[in-house]
Design a protein around this motif. Structure first.
Motif, PDB file in Angstrom:
ATOM      1  N   LEU A 159      97.188  48.219 -25.668  1.00 49.48           N
ATOM      2  CA  LEU A 159      97.460  48.328 -24.441  1.00 49.48           C
ATOM      3  C   LEU A 159      96.219  48.566 -23.720  1.00 49.48           C
ATOM      4  CD1 LEU A 159      99.226  49.516 -22.109  1.00 49.48           C
ATOM      5  CD2 LEU A 159      98.906  51.611 -23.140  1.00 49.48           C
ATOM      6  N   LEU A 160      96.031  47.508 -22.574  1.00 46.60           N
ATOM      7  CA  LEU A 160      94.697  47.719 -21.724  1.00 46.60           C
ATOM      8  C   LEU A 160      95.059  47.835 -20.324  1.00 46.60           C
ATOM      9  CD1 LEU A 160      93.481  43.987 -22.869  1.00 46.60           C
ATOM     10  CD2 LEU A 160      93.242  46.163 -23.880  1.00 46.60           C
ATOM     11  N   VAL A 161      94.618  49.086 -19.906  1.00 43.90           N
ATOM     12  CA  VAL A 161      94.967  49.406 -18.203  1.00 43.90           C
ATOM     13  C   VAL A 161      93.457  49.671 -17.818  1.00 43.90           C
ATOM     14  CG1 VAL A 161      96.059  51.245 -17.321  1.00 43.90           C
ATOM     15  CG2 VAL A 161      96.685  50.839 -19.536  1.00 43.90           C
ATOM     16  N   ALA A 162      93.424  49.279 -16.478  1.00 44.63           N
ATOM     17  CA  ALA A 162      92.046  49.222 -15.860  1.00 44.63           C
ATOM     18  C   ALA A 162      92.211  49.651 -14.258  1.00 44.63           C
ATOM     19  CB  ALA A 162      91.345  47.866 -15.889  1.00 44.63           C
ATOM     20  N   GLY A 163      91.146  50.020 -13.603  1.00 46.79           N
ATOM     21  CA  GLY A 163      91.228  50.004 -12.186  1.00 46.79           C
ATOM     22  C   GLY A 163      89.783  49.644 -11.849  1.00 46.79           C
ATOM     23  N   HIS A 164      90.094  48.242 -10.792  1.00 47.06           N
ATOM     24  CA  HIS A 164      88.929  47.732 -10.109  1.00 47.06           C
ATOM     25  C   HIS A 164      88.704  48.093  -8.692  1.00 47.06           C
ATOM     26  CE1 HIS A 164      89.865  45.375 -13.503  1.00 47.06           C
ATOM     27  NE2 HIS A 164      88.844  45.010 -13.578  1.00 47.06           N
ATOM     28  N   ASP A 165      87.702  48.107  -8.162  1.00 46.69           N
ATOM     29  CA  ASP A 165      87.292  48.433  -6.780  1.00 46.69           C
ATOM     30  C   ASP A 165      87.966  47.201  -5.966  1.00 46.69           C
ATOM     31  OD1 ASP A 165      85.221  46.374  -6.750  1.00 46.69           O
ATOM     32  OD2 ASP A 165      83.643  47.954  -6.714  1.00 46.69           O
ATOM     33  N   ALA A 166      87.452  47.470  -4.700  1.00 43.63           N
ATOM     34  CA  ALA A 166      88.063  46.211  -3.581  1.00 43.63           C
ATOM     35  C   ALA A 166      87.364  45.009  -3.730  1.00 43.63           C
ATOM     36  CB  ALA A 166      88.000  46.770  -2.288  1.00 43.63           C
ATOM     37  N   GLU A 167      86.209  45.056  -4.333  1.00 45.23           N
ATOM     38  CA  GLU A 167      85.351  43.678  -4.738  1.00 45.23           C
ATOM     39  C   GLU A 167      85.632  43.016  -6.217  1.00 45.23           C
ATOM     40  OE1 GLU A 167      81.648  43.963  -3.499  1.00 45.23           O
ATOM     41  OE2 GLU A 167      82.200  45.191  -1.786  1.00 45.23           O
ATOM     42  N   GLY A 168      86.554  43.696  -6.965  1.00 50.86           N
ATOM     43  CA  GLY A 168      87.016  43.212  -8.184  1.00 50.86           C
ATOM     44  C   GLY A 168      86.053  43.837  -9.391  1.00 50.86           C
ATOM     45  N   ARG A 169      85.214  44.770  -9.163  1.00 49.50           N
ATOM     46  CA  ARG A 169      84.525  45.460 -10.009  1.00 49.50           C
ATOM     47  C   ARG A 169      84.959  46.480 -10.950  1.00 49.50           C
ATOM     48  NH1 ARG A 169      79.576  46.380  -5.768  1.00 49.50           N
ATOM     49  NH2 ARG A 169      81.289  47.387  -4.971  1.00 49.50           N
ATOM     50  N   LEU A 170      84.884  46.573 -12.160  1.00 44.31           N
ATOM     51  CA  LEU A 170      85.765  47.489 -13.024  1.00 44.31           C
ATOM     52  C   LEU A 170      85.068  48.708 -12.826  1.00 44.31           C
ATOM     53  CD1 LEU A 170      87.384  47.832 -15.466  1.00 44.31           C
ATOM     54  CD2 LEU A 170      85.340  47.731 -16.900  1.00 44.31           C
ATOM     55  N   MET A 171      86.244  49.637 -12.677  1.00 40.98           N
ATOM     56  CA  MET A 171      85.676  51.184 -12.337  1.00 40.98           C
ATOM     57  C   MET A 171      86.037  52.139 -13.434  1.00 40.98           C
ATOM     58  SD  MET A 171      84.046  50.747  -9.602  1.00 40.98           S
ATOM     59  CE  MET A 171      83.894  52.389  -8.779  1.00 40.98           C
ATOM     60  N   VAL A 172      87.054  51.596 -13.976  1.00 45.56           N
ATOM     61  CA  VAL A 172      87.848  52.467 -15.025  1.00 45.56           C
ATOM     62  C   VAL A 172      88.383  51.515 -16.146  1.00 45.56           C
ATOM     63  CG1 VAL A 172      89.922  53.321 -13.871  1.00 45.56           C
ATOM     64  CG2 VAL A 172      89.035  54.470 -15.704  1.00 45.56           C
ATOM     65  N   ALA A 173      88.434  51.831 -17.443  1.00 47.30           N
ATOM     66  CA  ALA A 173      89.030  50.920 -18.467  1.00 47.30           C
ATOM     67  C   ALA A 173      89.573  52.160 -19.455  1.00 47.30           C
ATOM     68  CB  ALA A 173      88.160  49.993 -19.194  1.00 47.30           C
ATOM     69  N   PHE A 174      90.944  51.856 -19.798  1.00 51.12           N
ATOM     70  CA  PHE A 174      91.446  52.799 -20.845  1.00 51.12           C
ATOM     71  C   PHE A 174      92.598  51.982 -21.749  1.00 51.12           C
ATOM     72  CE2 PHE A 174      95.045  55.200 -22.249  1.00 51.12           C
ATOM     73  CZ  PHE A 174      94.659  56.605 -22.625  1.00 51.12           C
ATOM     74  N   GLN A 175      92.119  52.033 -23.049  1.00 54.23           N
ATOM     75  CA  GLN A 175      92.533  50.820 -23.826  1.00 54.23           C
ATOM     76  C   GLN A 175      92.949  51.663 -25.196  1.00 54.23           C
ATOM     77  OE1 GLN A 175      89.637  48.012 -24.253  1.00 54.23           O
ATOM     78  NE2 GLN A 175      89.951  47.282 -22.091  1.00 54.23           N
ATOM     79  N   LEU A 176      94.171  51.280 -25.619  1.00 52.39           N
ATOM     80  CA  LEU A 176      94.737  51.914 -26.919  1.00 52.39           C
ATOM     81  C   LEU A 176      95.039  50.675 -27.932  1.00 52.39           C
ATOM     82  CD1 LEU A 176      97.037  54.632 -25.730  1.00 52.39           C
ATOM     83  CD2 LEU A 176      94.812  55.106 -26.816  1.00 52.39           C
TER      84      LEU A 176
END
Length: 115
Positions: free
Chosen positions: A92-109
């Motif tokens: 399970l891969l879950v993420a959040g990116h900013d408006a420019e597509g840069r990774l801000m948070v990743a949560f993986q199980l």
């Protein structure tokens, strides 16, 4: 990655519940903070392949910013700012990116260690 479907992500969290899983959790604003007149503070957190067995897993929030929390016998771990997800090789891969597509948070199980 695609926009989070809360029901499908919850089903995946339920599938991993009670099993020993590996957690990858990463947050960062990295060097991005310094782009704003050097007034920002660089912050981040990183943990990879932490073994965890959780008794409760929840996803809450709105499409603008979901959060996932996992409750174990030692307490809670959570991440927020999540917006996209996918299943890749039973992980399970879950993420959040900013408006420019840069990774801000990743949560993986995963039931197997991350490489």
């Amino acid at each position: 990655m695609k926009a989070i479907n809360k029901t499908e992500v919850q089903e995946m969290l339920d599938r991993f519940k009670g099993k020993e899983v590996y957690l990858h959790l990463e947050t960062t604003n990295g060097a991005y903070a310094s782009h704003f007149g050097n007034k920002g503070v660089n912050v981040g957190a990183y943990i990879r392949n932490a073994k965890l067995t959780y008794t409760e897993g929840k996803i809450e929030g709105t499409p603008e910013s979901y959060r996932i929390g996992l409750k174990s016998e030692l307490g809670w771990v959570y991440a927020e700012g999540l917006r996209e997800w996918e299943i890749f090789e039973q992980k399970l891969l879950v993420a959040g990116h900013d408006a420019e597509g840069r990774l801000m948070v990743a949560f993986q199980l995963s039931e197997t260690p991350f490489e």
